[in-house]
Scaffold this active site. Structure first.
Site, PDB file in Angstrom:
ATOM      1  N   LYS A 164       0.825  -1.211   0.000  1.00 18.44           N
ATOM      2  CA  LYS A 164       0.000   0.000   0.000  1.00 18.44           C
ATOM      3  C   LYS A 164       0.860   1.262   0.000  1.00 18.44           C
ATOM      4  O   LYS A 164       0.633   2.185  -0.790  1.00 18.44           O
ATOM      5  CB  LYS A 164      -0.915  -0.024   1.226  1.00 18.44           C
ATOM      6  CG  LYS A 164      -1.609   1.294   1.534  1.00 18.44           C
ATOM      7  CD  LYS A 164      -2.470   1.176   2.773  1.00 18.44           C
ATOM      8  CE  LYS A 164      -1.658   0.873   4.007  1.00 18.44           C
ATOM      9  NZ  LYS A 164      -0.785   1.988   4.408  1.00 18.44           N
ATOM     10  N   THR A 165       1.858   1.299   0.883  1.00 18.29           N
ATOM     11  CA  THR A 165       2.715   2.486   0.978  1.00 18.29           C
ATOM     12  C   THR A 165       3.492   2.695  -0.316  1.00 18.29           C
ATOM     13  O   THR A 165       3.668   3.824  -0.785  1.00 18.29           O
ATOM     14  CB  THR A 165       3.687   2.352   2.167  1.00 18.29           C
ATOM     15  OG1 THR A 165       2.928   2.190   3.369  1.00 18.29           O
ATOM     16  CG2 THR A 165       4.581   3.573   2.291  1.00 18.29           C
ATOM     17  N   ASP A 213      -4.413   7.907   2.903  1.00 21.47           N
ATOM     18  CA  ASP A 213      -3.954   6.598   3.380  1.00 21.47           C
ATOM     19  C   ASP A 213      -4.965   6.029   4.379  1.00 21.47           C
ATOM     20  O   ASP A 213      -5.631   6.789   5.096  1.00 21.47           O
ATOM     21  CB  ASP A 213      -2.589   6.781   4.051  1.00 21.47           C
ATOM     22  CG  ASP A 213      -1.947   5.464   4.438  1.00 21.47           C
ATOM     23  OD1 ASP A 213      -2.290   4.431   3.829  1.00 21.47           O
ATOM     24  OD2 ASP A 213      -1.100   5.457   5.353  1.00 21.47           O
ATOM     25  N   GLU A 214      -5.094   4.703   4.438  1.00 19.15           N
ATOM     26  CA  GLU A 214      -5.958   4.016   5.409  1.00 19.15           C
ATOM     27  C   GLU A 214      -7.383   4.586   5.387  1.00 19.15           C
ATOM     28  O   GLU A 214      -7.978   4.880   6.428  1.00 19.15           O
ATOM     29  CB  GLU A 214      -5.371   4.130   6.828  1.00 19.15           C
ATOM     30  CG  GLU A 214      -3.965   3.601   6.988  1.00 19.15           C
ATOM     31  CD  GLU A 214      -3.882   2.075   7.008  1.00 19.15           C
ATOM     32  OE1 GLU A 214      -4.897   1.420   6.704  1.00 19.15           O
ATOM     33  OE2 GLU A 214      -2.801   1.539   7.317  1.00 19.15           O
ATOM     34  N   GLN A 231      -9.889  -4.580   6.651  1.00 18.32           N
ATOM     35  CA  GLN A 231      -9.120  -4.236   7.845  1.00 18.32           C
ATOM     36  C   GLN A 231      -9.722  -3.030   8.574  1.00 18.32           C
ATOM     37  O   GLN A 231      -9.026  -2.337   9.323  1.00 18.32           O
ATOM     38  CB  GLN A 231      -7.660  -3.964   7.478  1.00 18.32           C
ATOM     39  CG  GLN A 231      -6.947  -5.179   6.907  1.00 18.32           C
ATOM     40  CD  GLN A 231      -5.464  -4.953   6.729  1.00 18.32           C
ATOM     41  OE1 GLN A 231      -4.702  -4.879   7.689  1.00 18.32           O
ATOM     42  NE2 GLN A 231      -5.030  -4.854   5.482  1.00 18.32           N
ATOM     43  N   ARG A 267      -1.273 -11.198   9.896  1.00 19.28           N
ATOM     44  CA  ARG A 267      -0.018 -10.720  10.509  1.00 19.28           C
ATOM     45  C   ARG A 267       1.089 -11.764  10.355  1.00 19.28           C
ATOM     46  O   ARG A 267       2.272 -11.452  10.529  1.00 19.28           O
ATOM     47  CB  ARG A 267      -0.200 -10.441  12.012  1.00 19.28           C
ATOM     48  CG  ARG A 267      -1.220  -9.370  12.424  1.00 19.28           C
ATOM     49  CD  ARG A 267      -1.055  -8.081  11.659  1.00 19.28           C
ATOM     50  NE  ARG A 267      -1.944  -8.062  10.502  1.00 19.28           N
ATOM     51  CZ  ARG A 267      -1.811  -7.248   9.476  1.00 19.28           C
ATOM     52  NH1 ARG A 267      -0.794  -6.395   9.437  1.00 19.28           N
ATOM     53  NH2 ARG A 267      -2.660  -7.282   8.467  1.00 19.28           N
TER      54      ARG A 267
END
Length: 678
Positions: A49-50, A240-241, A271, A626
């Site tokens: 994503k980043t 973002d997010e 998420q 995770r």
């Protein structure tokens, strides 16, 4: 004669020379190089994503966009710094004109320039939590609310209550019904305090963190000319997010984007796990409804987990109805080992399994720092913490506090410590300071009164503490609560005999401490659950002195449970709630207490709320994703530490959401007998 002087724009950043098609996978490339307009990027867990966001900024700069026309909104300062540094490493030239930061920091920059339009000056103060508490306490005092008969919420709880209103747009009644039903009778007084707090902030030219967002939206809505300035400047907005946005943040984005600016929102609906602090998953799910001309890009290639873990994760989340369709695909080869499903006899054996398996993994070459134990609620880590301590396995906790070091655990223990040791000044004063209007000065006076009392020197405890303490002078505000405290102490050692540790803690919680929890902490339910878990743990002890000794030995404060303290060992296991683990990853993850009522949470099951239950499943999905290499799903079949005796545990219904062939069932036994001293 006047001189004409022309300002020049800063030179555009020169082309980076990046081969975007080579540097990005096909999904990322399509998103990064998409045409101007409104776009939603659904970036699955571990999909880069980043990387997508930062390369999008670089792409815009390469196409001649000026850095000053780009706005990058994030949720943490760390994320903002990381993205800006990555952009700097990608492009040649100065990008200081790029606005990148958290929602709050960006709103602060805007408000500093236009504070007068909303009735403040540019030198307004920003209140931190301590400032808010001080201001709120003053407002409560000035409202002259009668709190002698029953407890009124403390400043921390009031701040959280009003913050939820600000971030969701809900009214006071709605917030009380949803989160604080035990304060419903105070509605009129609470509204009075809220209005007083709002006025006090204006009078003192101060804003709190929620105001930063609310006031920025108010500024734009009431002053279209100001909004036009920023709409013209920020022709490209990146968020973002996006799945974590609340109603105020979403409205701010809508206003800045307008009809013509480009907006790229990046997030993962699977998420979205923060509704309890105001986030609304509907913002990402309904993005195309908000922006009918928008396009959706989906990034499904995962660079974190092995295929076996991703297959399980995909199957688990597919049970949710409210979601974007996507299937994560691993960039890694299969390892031939499925996630383990481990049923154990009870919570103690669950802890033994986790600790033993960790030591085996360490011997196989996995560092302890690459292992984590994840859980739904902090109290579920109690047995794990104890077992790791016994075995000398170093561990760190994302909350920073071990179970026995938490304030509410120490509060309850103070009652037990004092009745067993009447010279325990620290515990006595801690008890007294729980009462309304009783600070260090009052507790010292009461302590001195106790020292002068003949009962304090008596080798035997009094038959009834109330016979001794009821005559002690305390502030009028505390009188009723002091009486209840005395009667609670009576229950701890009736007729001079100590009750069991479990009975003692039950009496403290129900007799006096539950009201204090509600008044003092916005996460009342979680803290009460901690104490209930400790009470259940106490059923394993008949001797209160042995129980207190165990608590003391477990309450280490130097960061390491055992071993040589002269050198801090950074190779340690992580213990974390799933909420705090979001964004992190480990080679081996142990997800514990997969039992109905524990995970999914019992209150959510009772509420029969489909939206809340789907968020609980998203939390399960976050936990699964995770893990990079190994995943262990564990649950106890029996909970022996209940007031009513042994309780059979029902495996979490989340375990029914995927085919059983996706996991390998482990049958865990032990090599010792009941007579074994181990």
């Amino acid at each position: 004669m006047a001189r004409d002087y022309k300002l020049q724009r800063s030179k555009p950043v020169s082309a980076s020379g990046i081969d975007y098609q080579k540097e990005l996978n096909e999904e990322q490339f399509q998103a990064v190089t998409s045409a101007p307009g409104k776009a939603l990027v659904i970036a699955g867990a571990g999909s880069g994503k980043t990387r997508t966001l930062t390369y999008r900024v670089s792409w815009l700069l390469d196409r001649g966009e000026n850095a000053r026309n780009i706005l990058l909104l994030t949720f943490t300062n760390k994320a903002a710094r990381e993205m800006v540094e990555r952009v700097r490493s990608l492009v040649a030239g100065d990008v200081t004109d790029l606005w990148a930061g958290t929602f709050h920091s960006i709103c602060n920059r805007i408000l500093r320039r236009h504070a007068e339009e909303i009735g403040f000056t540019k030198s307004f103060s920003i209140l931190d939590r301590d400032d808010q508490k001080s201001l709120m306490s003053g407002v409560v005092a000035s409202c002259e609310i009668d709190t002698k008969q029953r407890r009124f919420p403390k400043a921390d709880v009031l701040i959280s209550m009003f913050s939820l209103m600000a971030n969701t747009g809900a009214g006071l009644r709605g917030v009380l019904d949803a989160r604080y039903p035990y304060f419903a009778d105070w509605e009129e007084e609470l509204e009075k305090v809220r209005m007083g707090y709002t006025k006090k902030k204006r009078d003192t030219n101060s804003l709190d963190f929620d105001d930063m967002l609310v006031m920025a939206v108010e500024l734009f809505k009431e002053h279209p000319d100001v909004l036009a300035i920023y709409q013209k400047r920020f022709r490209n907005i990146l968020v973002d997010e996006y799945q974590d946005t609340n109603s105020v943040q979403s409205e701010l984005i809508d206003l800045l984007a307008g009809d013509s600016n480009s907006l790229m929102a990046v997030g993962d609906d699977s998420q979205s796990i923060y509704s309890w602090r105001g986030a609304e998953v509907d913002h990402i799910l309904n993005f195309q409804r908000r922006y009918p001309e928008s396009v959706v890009h989906t990034i499904e290639t995962n660079y974190r987990s092995v295929p076996e873990i991703l297959d399980l994760s995909n199957a688990a989340i597919s049970a949710n109805k409210m979601r974007f369709e996507k299937t994560l695909k691993s960039s890694r080869p299969e390892v031939g080992a499925k996630p383990a499903l481990v049923a154990v006899e009870d919570p103690s054996m669950q802890a033994v399994f986790v600790a033993q398996r960790m030591l085996e993994l360490r011997d196989e070459g996995i560092d302890l720092s690459e292992m984590a134990v994840l859980y739904r609620a902090h109290f579920q880590s109690l047995e794990i913490q104890m077992e790791l301590t016994r075995r000398g396995i170093p561990f760190g906790i994302t909350s920073g506090l071990r179970f026995f070091e938490q304030a509410h655990i120490k509060d309850v223990a103070a009652f037990l410590r004092f009745v067993t040791n009447r010279k325990d000044e620290v515990s006595f004063k801690r008890m007294v300071q729980l009462l309304p209007g009783c600070g260090p000065g009052t507790s010292e006076k009461v302590w001195q009164k106790w020292l002068r009392d003949p009962a304090s020197g008596n080798p035997e405890p009094p038959d009834k503490w109330s016979d001794v303490f009821l005559g002690y002078p305390l502030p009028k505000k505390a009188t009723k609560h002091w009486e209840q405290l005395c009667y609670t102490l009576d229950e701890l050692n009736p007729r001079g005999m100590f009750a069991t540790p479990s009975e003692m803690m039950f009496s403290v919680l129900e007799g006096i401490y539950d009201d204090y929890l509600k008044e003092s902490f916005d996460n009342y339910e979680l803290r009460r659950a901690d104490i209930e878990q400790l009470t259940q743990y106490g059923t394993g002890f008949d001797d209160v002195l042995e129980f207190l000794a165990q608590l003391s030995l477990m309450s280490t404060t130097d960061g390491e449970p055992t071993g040589d303290k002269s050198e801090r060992d950074e190779d340690k296991v992580t213990l974390s709630s799933i909420h705090q683990a979001k964004g992190l990853e480990w080679k081996a993850v142990f997800l514990i207490w997969l039992v109905d009522g524990q995970f999914p949470n019992g209150r959510i099951l009772e509420a029969d709320d489909e939206a809340a239950f789907e968020e609980e499943r998203r939390l399960f999905y976050v936990a699964l994703t995770r893990a990079k290499d190994e995943l262990y799903l564990t649950y106890p079949m029996l909970n022996p530490k209940s007031y009513t005796g042994d309780v059979l545990c029902r495996p979490s219904r989340f375990l029914d959401d995927f085919p059983k062939e996706m996991v390998e069932e482990w049958n865990v036994g032990n090599e010792w007998t009941e007579d074994d001293p181990f």
